[in-house]
Design a protein around this motif. Structure first.
Motif, PDB file in Angstrom:
ATOM      1  N   ARG B 309       0.812  -1.205   0.000  1.00  0.00           N
ATOM      2  CA  ARG B 309       0.000   0.000   0.000  1.00  0.00           C
ATOM      3  C   ARG B 309       0.851   1.262   0.000  1.00  0.00           C
ATOM      4  O   ARG B 309       0.330   2.361   0.119  1.00  0.00           O
ATOM      5  CB  ARG B 309      -0.972  -0.004   1.186  1.00  0.00           C
ATOM      6  N   LEU B 311       3.376   3.637  -2.120  1.00  0.00           N
ATOM      7  CA  LEU B 311       3.926   3.972  -3.433  1.00  0.00           C
ATOM      8  C   LEU B 311       4.956   5.067  -3.230  1.00  0.00           C
ATOM      9  O   LEU B 311       4.601   6.155  -2.756  1.00  0.00           O
ATOM     10  CB  LEU B 311       2.848   4.551  -4.340  1.00  0.00           C
ATOM     11  N   ASP B 313       8.257   7.371  -4.883  1.00  0.00           N
ATOM     12  CA  ASP B 313       9.041   7.786  -6.036  1.00  0.00           C
ATOM     13  C   ASP B 313      10.106   8.761  -5.537  1.00  0.00           C
ATOM     14  O   ASP B 313       9.790   9.756  -4.894  1.00  0.00           O
ATOM     15  CB  ASP B 313       8.107   8.472  -7.043  1.00  0.00           C
ATOM     16  N   ALA B 314      11.372   8.431  -5.798  1.00  0.00           N
ATOM     17  CA  ALA B 314      12.486   9.313  -5.444  1.00  0.00           C
ATOM     18  C   ALA B 314      12.438   9.735  -3.978  1.00  0.00           C
ATOM     19  O   ALA B 314      12.615  10.897  -3.646  1.00  0.00           O
ATOM     20  CB  ALA B 314      12.502  10.544  -6.353  1.00  0.00           C
ATOM     21  N   ILE B 326      -3.649   3.866   1.346  1.00  0.00           N
ATOM     22  CA  ILE B 326      -2.595   4.079   0.362  1.00  0.00           C
ATOM     23  C   ILE B 326      -1.704   5.205   0.895  1.00  0.00           C
ATOM     24  O   ILE B 326      -2.204   6.252   1.297  1.00  0.00           O
ATOM     25  CB  ILE B 326      -3.202   4.505  -0.986  1.00  0.00           C
ATOM     26  N   VAL B 327      -0.393   4.984   0.885  1.00  0.00           N
ATOM     27  CA  VAL B 327       0.544   6.038   1.266  1.00  0.00           C
ATOM     28  C   VAL B 327       1.431   6.311   0.066  1.00  0.00           C
ATOM     29  O   VAL B 327       2.073   5.405  -0.459  1.00  0.00           O
ATOM     30  CB  VAL B 327       1.419   5.628   2.467  1.00  0.00           C
ATOM     31  N   SER B 328       1.430   7.564  -0.387  1.00  0.00           N
ATOM     32  CA  SER B 328       2.181   7.906  -1.573  1.00  0.00           C
ATOM     33  C   SER B 328       3.217   8.973  -1.239  1.00  0.00           C
ATOM     34  O   SER B 328       2.886  10.015  -0.682  1.00  0.00           O
ATOM     35  CB  SER B 328       1.205   8.411  -2.629  1.00  0.00           C
ATOM     36  N   LEU B 329       4.475   8.696  -1.586  1.00  0.00           N
ATOM     37  CA  LEU B 329       5.559   9.645  -1.340  1.00  0.00           C
ATOM     38  C   LEU B 329       6.193  10.038  -2.663  1.00  0.00           C
ATOM     39  O   LEU B 329       6.466   9.180  -3.501  1.00  0.00           O
ATOM     40  CB  LEU B 329       6.654   9.014  -0.478  1.00  0.00           C
ATOM     41  N   ILE B 330       6.424  11.323  -2.838  1.00  0.00           N
ATOM     42  CA  ILE B 330       7.081  11.797  -4.060  1.00  0.00           C
ATOM     43  C   ILE B 330       8.189  12.764  -3.690  1.00  0.00           C
ATOM     44  O   ILE B 330       7.943  13.823  -3.108  1.00  0.00           O
ATOM     45  CB  ILE B 330       6.100  12.528  -4.992  1.00  0.00           C
ATOM     46  N   GLY B 331       9.418  12.394  -4.035  1.00  0.00           N
ATOM     47  CA  GLY B 331      10.536  13.323  -3.899  1.00  0.00           C
ATOM     48  C   GLY B 331      10.787  13.811  -2.487  1.00  0.00           C
ATOM     49  O   GLY B 331      11.180  14.961  -2.309  1.00  0.00           O
ATOM     50  N   VAL B 332      10.576  12.970  -1.501  1.00  0.00           N
ATOM     51  CA  VAL B 332      10.891  13.361  -0.118  1.00  0.00           C
ATOM     52  C   VAL B 332      12.040  12.487   0.391  1.00  0.00           C
ATOM     53  O   VAL B 332      11.958  11.267   0.373  1.00  0.00           O
ATOM     54  CB  VAL B 332       9.667  13.283   0.814  1.00  0.00           C
ATOM     55  N   ILE B 335      12.725  11.081   4.871  1.00  0.00           N
ATOM     56  CA  ILE B 335      11.424  11.397   5.456  1.00  0.00           C
ATOM     57  C   ILE B 335      11.035  10.325   6.478  1.00  0.00           C
ATOM     58  O   ILE B 335      11.479   9.180   6.383  1.00  0.00           O
ATOM     59  CB  ILE B 335      10.345  11.499   4.342  1.00  0.00           C
TER      60      ILE B 335
END
Lengths: 371, 371
Positions: B309, B311, B313-314, B326-332, B335
């Motif tokens: 669950r 997702l 990215d970077a 759903i847990v979505s991480l982008i560019g962190v 963290i």
């Protein structure tokens, strides 16, 4: 014959989901149904309240998906039934605006339509309305009119309108011919545009006589024009509408009105622009939302939702709090946290545009329940 | 007389909440009840499995709060009833360990107790047990023994043990006298300690004959020793225990065993140390948790909970996924996201120590329901 303003009809295409605002914006709760500014009203309601005083509350049409009918009507109780146009499936802006024009021109042949996105934010509403009034005069003179926004920064996320010479139309002292529509530029080009003063942001606002708009669509794609007019001919007949939609809708061409109408009209000298000196934002991503909330002060933390449940220490950016949970931030700068009951997003304002990629990834993996 | 190892009794004080691991650790789900390493077992269970082979499963005592009895027994079904000591309220480590010693010494006068925190992580368990066996020999010789960890970095979050000369105790070839206990140092001092080779991390492990431990407590605070012995005298009598607890518990002094026993014993030349060359971590904050999971590779994203669950990215750092969303991480980068059903934490590994401040703020504002 009545004045151009009396013949004006507002059209609000309320369609896009706003993927870059996921997980706040969803298929069943698209961007235009959210209050993204903290004003206490949804973007759709704000759009209505800008247009209704100009056109009159009985002369604003909303084009939206069937799934959003109830939400739209709840937001705009004033909306009269014949002004709700429900799309069987999304077919992009040429169909949405072209169908509205085709329906309206049958009802009143000399109608002037003005189309304004349901999910943009405008400040200085009087300035906005004054620009629309000028655009209506230009439209009445036969031009396709648009309103371009004076850029305040070298934005690379918007298309630009390259302005040409002044146009002599009565009641439209600011009107200019449009040289061309320009796609989203790179940063160096955007900086040049900002400096030269001859480029405005394309805010997707189009004002035209309905018959002229259909003429432009027909020049670009005669089949599409014919389909739209066939739909319109059946629209106000309860027995005929359903079969016409079933027959025609699936094959309707998906194309943005920028390509089908604005670019060709510009190339032929039939596109005019009124420069707009009002505040405008398309609230395209969470960086925009944060900026709108903080008034541009990057050091602040903006909170959409229940402030009392957000605890922040040495943090800036934006928190969208929708789940009723305690949200605690410590030492995170330019952060974007969107907390909804079934999905959480954590990113930074610099990465806000990449949110769409997550939505695409979720689609690919079949998790439509959170989209 | 039986061998020292045969007289050994393991004691596991299972008390601390682990505030810096909020909102994963809570009053009703403290740190020791979590699997923070991805091993599939809780820290408490891991501690039990390290000690039971040494002491025998019937010779490990757990000291914990009344609220955790069921959870502790669920984690350690092997635990015999008389080895569960329930505290009426938390009173810090001198009471927890001292009471265990006082109870056990009444049951078997020559018992050697070894106390090990319920919420630390140890790798190289054979090396650990070999160190404990040496410490038991040193304890049998009358010393208060501790096991110090060879520092692998100039940590400023731990206390240090300043080692002195070698000690000639049979079966404890590595034993050294302790010169002094040193409080958490600044970075320059920590770097010096790392370089000089004479300083070890204090991991809070203490091994001593129970009578010797009580003697040390009595030297520091005769009243406290008397209270603990009075409690112990009543402990194994069902009719007497309750009244004794009601009478004595509220006034018990809260003090860490480091101050009450280790520092004074070191100053008097009665504290010995076995240097431990096994992997050790007190998992004090989410930066530790991330490091344990990634094997020290800072570029990675560690996931505790449902991987499917999350997702990312970077992004790097750690996600604790407990809410089913759903847990979505982008560019962190670096963290820390801890997603629980009623509270969300977003910070960075560099700020992991500051999580305790949030817990303090929540306490002050009366939001105990999420603590």
């Amino acid at each position: 014959m009545s004045s151009p303003l009396e013949r004006f009809y507002g059209v609000i295409p309320a369609g896009g989901v706003g993927s870059r605002l996921w997980p706040l914006s969803r298929a069943d709760a698209p961007k235009f149904l959210h209050d993204l500014t903290g004003s206490g009203r949804t973007l759709l309601r704000g759009t209505w309240e800008r247009l209704a005083p100009l056109a009159g509350p009985e002369r604003v049409m909303v084009v939206t998906g069937r799934a959003h009918r109830a939400a739209v009507e709840a937001q705009i109780p004033e909306l009269v039934d014949r002004n709700v146009v429900l799309e069987a499936a999304p077919r992009d802006s040429t169909v949405a605006i072209g169908l509205a024009a085709a329906i309206l021109v049958r009802r009143e042949p000399d109608v002037i339509v003005g189309s304004f996105a349901a999910d943009h934010v405008i400040t200085d509403e009087d300035v906005f309305r004054a620009a629309v009034v000028q655009a209506i005069s230009v439209a009445d003179a036969g031009y396709i009119a648009t309103i371009g926004i004076h850029p305040t920064e070298p934005a690379i996320g918007f298309g630009y309108i390259h302005c040409g010479s002044a146009l002599a139309v009565e009641g439209a002292g600011d009107a200019l011919l449009v040289e061309s529509f320009v796609e989203k530029p790179d940063l160096a080009t955007a900086q040049r545009y900002l400096a030269d003063g001859a480029h405005l942001w394309n805010a997707g606002m189009f004002i035209a006589r309905a018959d002229r708009l259909l003429e432009e669509i027909g020049r670009f794609d005669p089949v599409l024009r014919a389909q739209l007019e066939e739909l319109a001919a059946a629209w106000d007949d309860p027995a005929a509408r359903g079969p016409a939609v079933d027959r025609l809708w699936p094959a309707l061409r998906k194309i943005a009105i920028d390509y089908a109408v604005a670019e060709p009209a510009a190339a032929q000298g039939r596109l005019a622009v009124i420069p707009g000196r009002f505040g405008w934002d398309d609230v395209g991503d969470f960086a925009s939302v944060a900026k709108l909330h903080s008034g541009g002060r990057a050091s602040e933390l903006s909170i959409l939702g229940e402030n009392a449940r957000v605890l922040a220490d040495a943090s800036s950016g934006i928190v969208v709090s929708q789940s009723g949970r305690i949200v605690s931030l410590i030492g995170v700068r330019d952060i974007v946290v969107v907390d909804t009951p079934d999905a959480l997003l954590v990113t930074t304002t610099a990465n806000a545009q990449r949110v769409k990629n997550v939505v695409d990834a979720l689609k690919l993996s079949g998790r439509d329940e959170v989209l």
